[in-house]
Motif scaffolding. Sequence first.
Motif, PDB file in Angstrom:
ATOM      1  N   ASP A 171      34.536  33.130  58.360  1.00 52.92           N
ATOM      2  CA  ASP A 171      35.967  32.883  58.263  1.00 52.92           C
ATOM      3  C   ASP A 171      36.582  32.097  59.240  1.00 52.92           C
ATOM      4  N   THR A 214      34.731  28.624  59.121  1.00 48.26           N
ATOM      5  CA  THR A 214      35.523  27.637  58.233  1.00 48.26           C
ATOM      6  C   THR A 214      36.837  27.362  58.513  1.00 48.26           C
ATOM      7  N   ARG A 258      37.531  23.230  59.051  1.00 47.18           N
ATOM      8  CA  ARG A 258      38.432  22.703  57.943  1.00 47.18           C
ATOM      9  C   ARG A 258      39.674  22.263  58.698  1.00 47.18           C
TER      10      ARG A 258
END
Length: 158
Positions: free
Chosen positions: A31, A34, A38
């Motif tokens: 998590d 990511t 991003r």
Amino acid sequence: MRYNIITPEQVVAMAFSDGEYVASEVISEADIDTAIARWVKPIVGEALLEAVAGGSYEELCVELLQPAVACAVRLFVQPRLNASTSQMGLTVAVGSHQKAADESLRESHLRALRMLTRTALYSLSEYLQAHGAEFKEYNPKENVLNRCSCNGGFVQIF
């Protein structure tokens, strides 16, 4: 963990401060990675992320990078926290004292989380623009917010 910038416990402490208990186990290293890939990496760049992960620029990390990452992680995991996945598929817990929030409330909550994340990312970007010379790994040309921004529903390209 690819970047050693923030722990799940720190994410929970910084981004889940609205009074409810959230176990740090709900935040995985994936998590965090990511969310960084991003939302944060397009602003700070790979080289600066690697330098911070290596122990450089502690003040930048603690004051701006960790809060931005924590907000981005919260934004990323919140939809998953709104429901549970089990062998029965996707379910919503309905207890005797709580019930699932309706769709409009969930959308409103996510809108507020997006605003909080966007504000943290813009603060990070503005600080890097003002103090970029202090970070030899920072390249302002890599900062996506120097090329494109979406404010108030308008996409601006510089």
